[in-house]
Design a protein around this motif. Structure first.
Motif, mmCIF file in Angstrom:
data_model
loop_
_atom_site.group_PDB
_atom_site.id
_atom_site.type_symbol
_atom_site.label_atom_id
_atom_site.label_comp_id
_atom_site.label_asym_id
_atom_site.label_seq_id
_atom_site.Cartn_x
_atom_site.Cartn_y
_atom_site.Cartn_z
ATOM 1 N N LEU A 41 13.941 -93.191 30.364
ATOM 2 C CA LEU A 41 13.521 -93.601 31.700
ATOM 3 C C LEU A 41 14.529 -93.073 32.710
ATOM 4 O O LEU A 41 15.699 -93.464 32.701
ATOM 5 N N SER A 42 14.069 -92.144 33.552
ATOM 6 C CA SER A 42 14.910 -91.520 34.557
ATOM 7 C C SER A 42 14.019 -91.091 35.713
ATOM 8 O O SER A 42 12.943 -90.529 35.486
ATOM 9 N N VAL A 43 14.440 -91.348 36.935
ATOM 10 C CA VAL A 43 13.640 -91.010 38.109
ATOM 11 C C VAL A 43 13.374 -89.502 38.142
ATOM 12 O O VAL A 43 14.305 -88.695 38.079
ATOM 13 N N GLU A 71 15.218 -98.653 39.084
ATOM 14 C CA GLU A 71 14.665 -99.799 38.362
ATOM 15 C C GLU A 71 13.306 -99.366 37.824
ATOM 16 O O GLU A 71 12.354 -99.205 38.578
ATOM 17 N N LEU A 72 13.226 -99.129 36.522
ATOM 18 C CA LEU A 72 12.030 -98.556 35.911
ATOM 19 C C LEU A 72 11.511 -99.430 34.780
ATOM 20 O O LEU A 72 12.281 -100.072 34.070
ATOM 21 N N ALA A 73 10.197 -99.415 34.613
ATOM 22 C CA ALA A 73 9.546 -100.202 33.573
ATOM 23 C C ALA A 73 8.599 -99.314 32.783
ATOM 24 O O ALA A 73 8.287 -98.191 33.181
ATOM 25 N N LEU A 74 8.128 -99.829 31.675
ATOM 26 C CA LEU A 74 7.086 -99.195 30.872
ATOM 27 C C LEU A 74 6.006 -100.230 30.633
ATOM 28 O O LEU A 74 6.304 -101.362 30.248
ATOM 29 N N GLU A 75 4.758 -99.826 30.871
ATOM 30 C CA GLU A 75 3.640 -100.707 30.563
ATOM 31 C C GLU A 75 2.675 -99.979 29.649
ATOM 32 O O GLU A 75 2.637 -98.757 29.626
ATOM 33 N N GLY A 76 1.916 -100.744 28.916
ATOM 34 C CA GLY A 76 0.936 -100.191 28.002
ATOM 35 C C GLY A 76 0.378 -101.303 27.138
ATOM 36 O O GLY A 76 0.622 -101.359 25.945
ATOM 37 N N SER A 77 -0.355 -102.206 27.767
ATOM 38 C CA SER A 77 -0.833 -103.392 27.041
ATOM 39 C C SER A 77 -1.698 -103.018 25.841
ATOM 40 O O SER A 77 -1.643 -103.690 24.817
ATOM 41 N N PHE A 105 13.833 -102.060 32.909
ATOM 42 C CA PHE A 105 15.275 -101.845 32.981
ATOM 43 C C PHE A 105 15.695 -101.930 34.438
ATOM 44 O O PHE A 105 15.226 -101.155 35.266
ATOM 45 N N ASP A 106 16.576 -102.837 34.768
ATOM 46 C CA ASP A 106 17.119 -102.935 36.122
ATOM 47 C C ASP A 106 18.340 -102.038 36.284
ATOM 48 O O ASP A 106 18.742 -101.724 37.395
ATOM 49 N N LYS A 126 3.374 -95.975 30.163
ATOM 50 C CA LYS A 126 3.622 -95.272 31.415
ATOM 51 C C LYS A 126 4.465 -96.123 32.343
ATOM 52 O O LYS A 126 4.566 -97.342 32.177
ATOM 53 N N ILE A 127 5.040 -95.455 33.319
ATOM 54 C CA ILE A 127 5.782 -96.144 34.359
ATOM 55 C C ILE A 127 4.749 -96.713 35.324
ATOM 56 O O ILE A 127 3.898 -95.970 35.830
#
Length: 142
Positions: A41-43, A71-77, A105-106, A126-127
């Motif tokens: 996770l990197s901008v 501040e990045l997250a990952l979603e994928g329900s 991740f903060d 995905k972000i």
């Protein structure tokens, strides 16, 4: 009464060797582990090099590393519902959740998610809110 118990004991001893192929720990044994690439996770950078293929019934460890650029997250329900999560490790602390919806991740850090791939299909992580293809990784469970 002793005869049925004796017969049951003999039946247990007659289990074919193929029934024991996973070993003592069953599906969580080292002989049932698959390899999978990590996610970064990197901008502005891609999550990974390409799509990921997994096999149903195999144990995997997904390492997610954040470099702290945002501040990045990952979603994928869909993906998280197609796996059984054994543990999540953050800073050496082991968490055994019932399930996951997303992770965030903060700041800079690493998270490891050990899981068993269960339901075959096409999934993604995905972000949230991103539109770029590099901010999404497609995952196939075969």
């Amino acid at each position: 009464m002793k005869a049925p118990l004796f017969a049951a004991a003999l039946a247990v001893l007659a289990i074919p060797a193929s029934a024991h192929e996973f070993g003592f720990a069953g599906v969580l044994s080292n002989s049932n582990k698959g390899e999978m690439p990590g996610i970064t996770l990197s901008v502005g950078k891609p999550l990974t090099d390409g799509p990921i293929a997994l096999k149903s019934g195999m144990l995997y460890e997904l390492e997610i590393e954040a470099d702290g650029t945002g501040e990045l997250a990952l979603e994928g329900s869909g993906f998280f519902r197609a796996i059984w999560v054994n543990e999540v490790v953050v800073n050496g602390l082991e968490i055994r959740p019932f399930g996951l919806e997303s992770v965030e991740f903060d700041e800079e850090g690493t998270m490891e998610i050990e899981f068993l791939a269960i339901k075959p299909g096409q999934y993604f992580l995905k972000i949230p809110g991103s539109k770029g293809e590099s901010q999404r990784v497609d995952i196939t469970i075969q």
